[in-house]
Design a protein around this motif. Structure first.
Motif, PDB file in Angstrom:
ATOM      1  N   THR A   1     -48.634  20.768 -46.327  1.00 11.73           N
ATOM      2  CA  THR A   1     -49.628  20.162 -45.442  1.00 11.73           C
ATOM      3  C   THR A   1     -49.963  21.046 -44.248  1.00 11.73           C
ATOM      4  N   TYR A   2     -51.075  20.719 -43.630  1.00 14.65           N
ATOM      5  CA  TYR A   2     -51.540  21.347 -42.395  1.00 14.65           C
ATOM      6  C   TYR A   2     -51.089  20.450 -41.256  1.00 14.65           C
ATOM      7  N   ASP A   3     -50.151  20.920 -40.464  1.00  9.87           N
ATOM      8  CA  ASP A   3     -49.473  20.072 -39.493  1.00  9.87           C
ATOM      9  C   ASP A   3     -49.963  20.353 -38.076  1.00  9.87           C
ATOM     10  N   ILE A   4     -50.553  19.353 -37.445  1.00 10.84           N
ATOM     11  CA  ILE A   4     -51.046  19.491 -36.076  1.00 10.84           C
ATOM     12  C   ILE A   4     -50.849  18.178 -35.339  1.00 10.84           C
ATOM     13  N   LYS A   5     -50.828  18.261 -34.022  1.00 14.06           N
ATOM     14  CA  LYS A   5     -50.904  17.054 -33.220  1.00 14.06           C
ATOM     15  C   LYS A   5     -52.317  16.477 -33.339  1.00 14.06           C
ATOM     16  N   MET A   6     -52.456  15.185 -33.156  1.00 16.07           N
ATOM     17  CA  MET A   6     -53.771  14.575 -33.144  1.00 16.07           C
ATOM     18  C   MET A   6     -54.619  15.258 -32.072  1.00 16.07           C
ATOM     19  N   PRO A   7     -55.712  15.906 -32.460  1.00 17.53           N
ATOM     20  CA  PRO A   7     -56.501  16.632 -31.463  1.00 17.53           C
ATOM     21  C   PRO A   7     -57.327  15.692 -30.592  1.00 17.53           C
ATOM     22  N   GLY A   8     -57.647  16.144 -29.406  1.00 16.22           N
ATOM     23  CA  GLY A   8     -58.616  15.424 -28.598  1.00 16.22           C
ATOM     24  C   GLY A   8     -59.990  15.516 -29.226  1.00 16.22           C
ATOM     25  N   VAL A   9     -60.853  14.567 -28.899  1.00 14.63           N
ATOM     26  CA  VAL A   9     -62.222  14.547 -29.436  1.00 14.63           C
ATOM     27  C   VAL A   9     -63.196  14.519 -28.263  1.00 14.63           C
ATOM     28  N   ILE A  10     -64.114  15.463 -28.254  1.00 13.85           N
ATOM     29  CA  ILE A  10     -65.116  15.576 -27.197  1.00 13.85           C
ATOM     30  C   ILE A  10     -66.478  15.213 -27.771  1.00 13.85           C
ATOM     31  N   GLY A  11     -67.137  14.267 -27.159  1.00 13.86           N
ATOM     32  CA  GLY A  11     -68.479  13.906 -27.594  1.00 13.86           C
ATOM     33  C   GLY A  11     -69.498  14.941 -27.147  1.00 13.86           C
ATOM     34  N   ILE A  12     -70.402  15.302 -28.030  1.00 16.20           N
ATOM     35  CA  ILE A  12     -71.527  16.185 -27.682  1.00 16.20           C
ATOM     36  C   ILE A  12     -72.790  15.335 -27.835  1.00 16.20           C
ATOM     37  N   TYR A  13     -73.293  14.856 -26.724  1.00 16.42           N
ATOM     38  CA  TYR A  13     -74.390  13.885 -26.724  1.00 16.42           C
ATOM     39  C   TYR A  13     -75.719  14.625 -26.632  1.00 16.42           C
ATOM     40  N   LEU A  14     -76.474  14.595 -27.721  1.00 20.54           N
ATOM     41  CA  LEU A  14     -77.762  15.275 -27.767  1.00 20.54           C
ATOM     42  C   LEU A  14     -78.873  14.289 -27.425  1.00 20.54           C
ATOM     43  N   ASP A  15     -79.717  14.705 -26.506  1.00 16.30           N
ATOM     44  CA  ASP A  15     -80.832  13.880 -26.065  1.00 16.30           C
ATOM     45  C   ASP A  15     -82.097  14.720 -26.095  1.00 16.30           C
ATOM     46  N   GLY A  16     -83.247  14.090 -26.170  1.00 20.09           N
ATOM     47  CA  GLY A  16     -84.502  14.825 -26.154  1.00 20.09           C
ATOM     48  C   GLY A  16     -84.795  15.515 -27.468  1.00 20.09           C
ATOM     49  N   GLU A  17     -85.682  16.500 -27.418  1.00 20.05           N
ATOM     50  CA  GLU A  17     -86.137  17.212 -28.612  1.00 20.05           C
ATOM     51  C   GLU A  17     -86.479  18.642 -28.243  1.00 20.05           C
ATOM     52  N   PRO A  18     -86.092  19.627 -29.045  1.00 14.78           N
ATOM     53  CA  PRO A  18     -86.360  21.024 -28.684  1.00 14.78           C
ATOM     54  C   PRO A  18     -87.849  21.320 -28.599  1.00 14.78           C
ATOM     55  N   MET A  19     -88.211  22.163 -27.641  1.00 13.37           N
ATOM     56  CA  MET A  19     -89.606  22.585 -27.517  1.00 13.37           C
ATOM     57  C   MET A  19     -89.943  23.588 -28.612  1.00 13.37           C
TER      58      MET A  19
END
Length: 756
Positions: free
Chosen positions: A178-196
């Protein structure tokens, strides 16, 4: 444009951000809401342990390319491999060219093909697809997990949680571990608007990297893309942002999915692999990056890092000042090895570049190249220094670009269109002239990443840009131009996937192994040398001392033409640190003589005379240290090593040269630290200020009872700098799993599996 929240946040109904200031009223506890991330759900589904804080992950599929799969399979074979227990895809997109002459690279390909037959895998021939595009087209699936031996293993936009790691982590999966790691933190990337109009995925990605890399905001965490802006982006656009998340040093990524991702799977004939993913009604994130897509402008990452970002307009308006700043930063990266100036790039008040490239897993997508063709249609790159090359990321993409006329428009303008190949991303091919400047829609722009050689006095520069602005610059014959400055009608052509291209050329065992197949070994393919277990006491000599803020894996083991030797552990090791500290290999091999003498039951002092006064000083306090309980080897010090590639050879080359440890103030990525551990090297940490270390290059450090300290999980390991006296030094190993401790004790992953 981009805002980083100082605290954790709650996301309500996928749209409302509520910062956790300590008195937030929500219907769930923080712990309950944290389980509503998409990442948590996928990790839970793949965790084989009962503990969600200590994950033991089994992946659905594995991927490797021809720089890594030989070493991985050789390690697995030495550890008892009988068949691939899961789909394992071997692509051939890095050593596609015989850059060093001879048969080396093609021998590796034949090794891969015969192993795919023998052990039940898939084999993608050279020039068919770069590793990540093939994975997107043929392997990704909603809610699935893929592990790849390439750092840009990222398929989050398609609902697949993917991770890039060093080869030994894939070996573990091949051996049903197995691939053994601690439960990682999760960071939200909140996308708003629309590219020009004129802004592409690389522009968004570089803006995010610029905001998050230096402060470590997402380091070893999962980036989870949410918000109303996601639905405004096409699948290709999302993929283009997603692949670059690696450059933030995050662990992985995942995106909410919708009908546009469902259409992607439909187009590729895999409708059943789509799965709708969304965060829960109340979801807690450890942090949040708010991105207003509408405010993103065409970006450029100047040498020598993807985080060295500016808007193109800003650069053009402040050329002299910004170029001077880049030159000053380069003094650190280049160690004064060459005279470096960008002032000659200013011509009549404009910035002139000599090369443009759109390639690989980041730039070679269908929409990027279509947009580039729309921009340059009816124009030309001229007959001066500027050159322009485009590499579609797969043959199916290439075929569709031929059918819809984009290739013809590019070629008529003077563009060279090439096959699927990752070379421009790591320094194998398209190296510009000395002192030239290249703009690339690729993944990285570290020193030497384009192929220049500092040790030979050769230097060129790479800046990262989006395909659209690269094409706009090409249309202006090499003068830096943002795509937003061009009046272009983008056709928005629809993609059609031709499944027969892969059906006709890709070998797929369907998971059926054929033990009767004989593996083809070229003369360059060598077994790993024998490696000793960790001794009771350890004496290491510091043979390289690096004080750069960050040391990349490219500096630890160069890419480019050296990649052809990845199948030959001892041959490749000759290149270790060659572009950062050319004397390293000689110093390490000199110290290794002592360990070889020990392994031959001979006196190490006879093999390395400089050890006599060192051992005399040690014996004054530790008279019992000597034959049968001592190991001698080398170590390096670096402030923050391991940024960049997942390549295990950054660690294994040190190991085969007698390396026993690294000493660092911190490790840039989990990947590199794991590579050290899997090759039996101690990932020491020091809290000393790197400018005032108690040791220096050439010093010996004695670590008594190191084996016992690892066994007993000591928080602090006492060591001594050996001089006129034994000067105490405190070292730490950081968090280690029980299995990782056993691997270090056994000397490497191969030994660990032989012993278990």
């Amino acid at each position: 444009m981009i805002k980083l929240y100082e605290n954790g946040v709650y996301l309500l109904n996928g749209t409302e951000i509520v910062e956790d200031t300590g008195n937030v009223q929500v219907p769930l506890t923080k712990e309950e809401a944290a389980q509503n991330t998409m990442a948590y759900g996928i990790l839970k589904a793949h965790n084989t342990s009962e503990n969600m804080e200590r994950l033991q992950i089994r992946f659905d599929k594995l991927t490797s390319h021809d720089i890594t799969f030989v070493g991985i399979i050789q390690t697995a074979r030495a550890s008892g491999l009988e068949k691939f227990p899961m789909p394992y895809v071997l692509t051939n997109c890095h050593n596609s060219l015989c850059a060093v002459g001879g048969t080396i690279n093609e021998d590796d390909h034949m090794f891969g093909l015969t192993c795919a037959k023998k052990y039940g895998g898939m084999y993608v021939p050279p020039h068919q697809a770069v590793i990540h595009q093939f994975a997107r087209e043929m392997l990704a699936g909603g809610g699935k997990m893929i592990l790849g031996s390439d750092s840009h293993t990222r398929y989050g936009a398609l609902g697949t949680m993917a991770m890039g790691e060093g080869g030994p982590e894939l070996v573990k999966q091949l051996l049903n571990k197995t691939y053994d790691i601690k439960m990682p933190g999760v960071i939200g990337i909140y996308l708003d608007g629309e590219p020009m109009k004129g802004v592409g995925p690389q522009d968004v990605a570089l803006a995010i990297i610029g905001a998050t890399f230096k402060n470590g905001y997402v380091n070893n965490k999962v980036m989870e893309f949410v918000g109303p802006g996601v639905s405004k982006l096409s699948a290709d656009f999302r993929i283009g942002i997603d692949v670059m998340t690696t450059e933030t040093t995050c662990l992985s990524s995942i995106w909410k999915t919708d009908e546009k991702i469902q259409e992607f799977y439909d187009i590729h004939g895999r409708s059943e692999d789509y799965k709708e993913l969304n965060p829960g009604a109340v979801t807690y994130y450890d942090g949040m990056v708010y991105v207003n897509l509408s405010e993103i402008k065409p970006m450029i990452a100047m040498p020598f890092h993807p985080s060295n970002v500016y808007t193109i307009d800003e650069l053009n308006a402040n050329l002299a000042d910004i170029l001077h700043d880049v030159e000053q930063k380069a003094l650190v990266s280049l160690d004064g090895a060459v005279d470096y100036s960008l002032q000659d790039k200013i011509r009549n008040g404009k910035f002139y570049v000599e090369q443009g490239i759109i390639a690989g897993c980041a730039g070679g997508g269908f929409e990027n190249i279509c947009a580039a063709a729309d921009i340059i249609k009816g124009k030309n790159i001229g007959a001066d220094e500027f050159t322009f090359s485009v590499y579609p990321a797969s043959t199916p993409i290439y075929m569709e670009l031929v059918k819809n006329g984009a290739i013809a428009d590019l070629m008529e303008a003077g563009t060279v269109v090439k096959t699927a190949f990752c070379g421009p991303c790591f320094g194998a091919g398209d190296t510009p002239a000395n002192n030239a400047f290249s703009i690339r829609h690729t993944t990285r722009n570290f020193p030497n990443r384009e192929g220049s050689k500092l040790q030979n006095g050769q230097i060129s520069s790479v800046a990262l840009m989006d395909a659209r602005s690269i094409a706009a610059t090409a249309a202006n014959k090499g003068f830096l131009t943002p795509a937003t400055a061009m009046d272009v009608e983008y056709k928005g052509q629809k993609y059609h996937f031709d499944k027969n291209i892969y059906a006709n050329r890709v070998f797929d065992s369907k998971g059926v192994a054929d033990p009767s197949v004989e593996i083809k070994f070229g003369p360059n393919i060598k077994d790993w040398p024998a490696m000793s277990a960790l001794p009771q006491n350890l004496l290491v000599k510091v043979v390289s001392e690096i004080h750069d803020p960050v040391t990349t894996t490219d500096e630890l083991i160069p890419s480019g033409e050296t990649s052809s030797y990845r199948s030959n552990p001892l041959g490749l090791a000759e290149f270790a640190l060659s572009r950062k500290d050319p004397a390293y290999v000689g110093r390490a091999k000199e110290v290794q003589k002592a360990q070889k003498a020990i392994e031959a039951d001979e006196c190490p002092v006879d093999a390395l005379a400089e050890l006599k006064p060192v051992m005399d000083k040690i014996h004054e306090t530790y008279p019992e240290v000597g034959k049968g309980n001592l190991g001698v080897g080398s170590t390096i010090f670096a402030v923050k090593p391991g940024d960049g590639s997942a390549r295990e050879q950054a660690a294994s080359c040190q190991k085969v040269l007698g390396g026993w440890a690294n000493i660092a103030t911190e490790y840039a990525t989990k990947r590199y630290r794991s590579n050290l551990i899997n090759w039996g090297m101690l990932p020491f940490l020091t809290e000393e200020d790197h400018e005032a270390l108690s040791f220096k290059n050439g010093d010996y450090i004695f670590v008594p009872n190191v084996r016992k300290a690892v066994e007993e999980k000591a928080d602090v390991i006492k060591a001594y700098v050996v001089g006129d006296e034994l000067k105490e030094l405190n070292l730490k190993l950081g968090d280690l799993t029980d299995a990782e401790r056993e691997i270090i004790l056994d000397g490497c992953l191969i030994n660990y599996y032989r012993n278990h």
